[in-house]
Scaffold this active site. Structure first.
Site, PDB file in Angstrom:
ATOM      1  N   CYS A 296       0.835  -1.197   0.000  1.00 35.75           N
ATOM      2  CA  CYS A 296       0.000   0.000   0.000  1.00 35.75           C
ATOM      3  C   CYS A 296       0.875   1.254   0.000  1.00 35.75           C
ATOM      4  CB  CYS A 296      -0.919  -0.004   1.228  1.00 35.75           C
ATOM      5  SG  CYS A 296      -2.013   1.414   1.280  1.00 35.75           S
TER       6      CYS A 296
ATOM      7  N   CYS B  81      -0.552   4.182   1.940  1.00 36.00           N
ATOM      8  CA  CYS B  81      -0.406   4.094   3.397  1.00 36.00           C
ATOM      9  C   CYS B  81       1.016   4.446   3.829  1.00 36.00           C
ATOM     10  CB  CYS B  81      -0.672   2.668   3.889  1.00 36.00           C
ATOM     11  SG  CYS B  81      -2.233   1.979   3.364  1.00 36.00           S
ATOM     12  N   ASP B  82       1.979   3.762   3.222  1.00 35.86           N
ATOM     13  CA  ASP B  82       3.336   3.739   3.773  1.00 35.86           C
ATOM     14  C   ASP B  82       4.341   4.584   2.998  1.00 35.86           C
ATOM     15  OD1 ASP B  82       2.296   1.843   5.555  1.00 35.86           O
ATOM     16  OD2 ASP B  82       2.779   0.193   4.220  1.00 35.86           O
TER      17      ASP B  82
END
Lengths: 306, 82
Positions: free
Chosen positions: A132, A135-136
């Site tokens: 992701c 996300c990261d």
């Protein structure tokens, strides 16, 4: 046991639009989905949902969820464990602690991301290996990272990561990547992104955190982040158990009315067998499924002969 | 509600949706929390990695109990909700 006309399994861009239409057809409807919003919530920017020039996947699905709420369709964020057929237009849908009766069921269950299945992938998950970018990605500021995959999603991840990282390699086994042409142009024009084609990753290595990847073809690349974006498998297991026909890719075979081979069972979105899978095509299939369920309950249910 | 309230910390990035889900869950359940944006705050990013042994977000610290990701059941348990 609670009884419904139409139970929608999956709360993404196929399931939620189906719920809006089902409510307007006055079907008693329930949505059960593990992730409200579905996989598109992890897409940074969506620019191809007609009527919305640009929005994050999260915001787009929040709006869609509000549309469902406005039509008073309940949405349960739970996992469906089984669907059983008891007779004509008589199905039982079970979650961990509840059972529901349904006349018709829509599988809008989407997909699950594929893993590379190479040494180091599991060991370094969240220690440099991520599924992701949205996300990261921000944690890789001024670092060098790699995206593995050649799809439009892989290109979009690379473009997002290039906003943070100092360098982004797209590693792909084929001899060219296949993004939407607009994203292909953006990749080409982005000086931080470099393609590494005809390369297969055989190992992800590191100590505490990822240090790089090794290739089947020999050699290695030093990176601190590895983003795996090599496609997805359809979540069609529950449907298969029910006797729903799948194709060779394990996608649910549907007709023009979003019907499967079983009366009263429909499918829509990424789990279905359409080649061009988009949020908007999934939404259309879901909406058609809602109409088919309405007709099925009020008239007849047979799948069209192909 | 005799139980003592735990301090709730969330380490997040602005674009992470599981962070948004976690914050929404806290808001719905009236849980106060302190948020650190690890995309901008390097020290807090290091602290998060030290606490959780990994760098995926969100990391949630409920009175010293570390939860990686939006694991609703683990959060409920740590907060004593149910």
């Amino acid at each position: 046991m609670e009884e419904y006309d139409f139970i929608i399994i999956g709360a993404g861009s196929a399931g939620l639009p189906a719920a809006v239409y089902a409510a307007r057809f006055r079907l008693k409807t329930l949505v059960i989905g593990e992730v409200v919003g579905g996989t598109i919530i992890n897409t940074h920017i969506v620019e191809n949902w007609p009527g919305v020039v640009s929005a994050t996947g999260w915001d787009l699905m929040e709006t869609l969820k509000k549309h469902v709420d406005a039509n008073n369709v309940p949405v349960l964020d739970e996992k469906v464990l089984s669907v059983e057929r008891k007779g004509p237009l008589n199905f039982i849908v079970k979650t961990s602690d509840k059972s529901f009766k349904a006349k018709t069921v829509l599988f809008a269950t989407g997909t699950e991301r594929k893993k590379l299945n190479v040494p180091g992938e599991k060991e370094f998950e969240n220690k440099g290996v991520s599924y992701c970018a949205v996300c990261d990605g921000a944690l890789f500021k001024n670092k060098e990272v790699a995206v593995i995959g050649g799809s439009d999603s892989a290109a979009k991840e690379a473009l997002f990561l290039a906003e943070h990282a100092s360098k982004v390699y797209i590693i792909h086994r084929g001899d060219k990547i296949r993004p939407e042409p607009i994203n292909g142009e953006r990749v080409k024009n982005n000086k931080k992104i470099e393609l590494m084609l005809k390369k297969n990753v055989k190992e992800i290595f590191g100590d505490k955190m990822v240090k790089g990847v090794k290739f089947v073809e020999g050699g290695e690349l030093k990176v601190e982040g590895v983003f795996v974006e090599i496609g997805a498998n359809p979540n069609s297991g529950l449907a298969a158990k029910l006797g729903v026909k799948l194709n060779e890719k394990n996608e649910i075979i549907i007709d023009h009315e979003s019907k499967t081979n079983i009366e009263g069972i429909f499918a829509a979105g990424d789990v279905a067998d359409r080649h061009f899978k988009q949020a908007i095509t999934g939404a259309a299939e879901g909406v058609i499924a809602a109409f088919s369920a309405y007709e099925c309950i009020n008239k007849n249910c047979a799948m069209e002969q192909q | 509600m005799a139980a003592e309230k735990s301090t709730v910390l969330i380490y997040s990035t602005p674009t992470c949706v599981y962070c948004k889900m976690a914050k929404k869950f806290f808001a719905e359940n009236g849980v106060e929390y302190k948020e650190f944006n690890v995309a901008d705050d390097y020290e807090k990013a290091v602290e998060m990695i030290k606490k959780s042994g990994q760098q995926g977000v969100p990391v949630i610290d409920i009175g010293g109990k570390i939860i990686v990701g939006f694991d609703k059941n683990a959060i409920k348990e740590a907060l004593g909700l149910n």
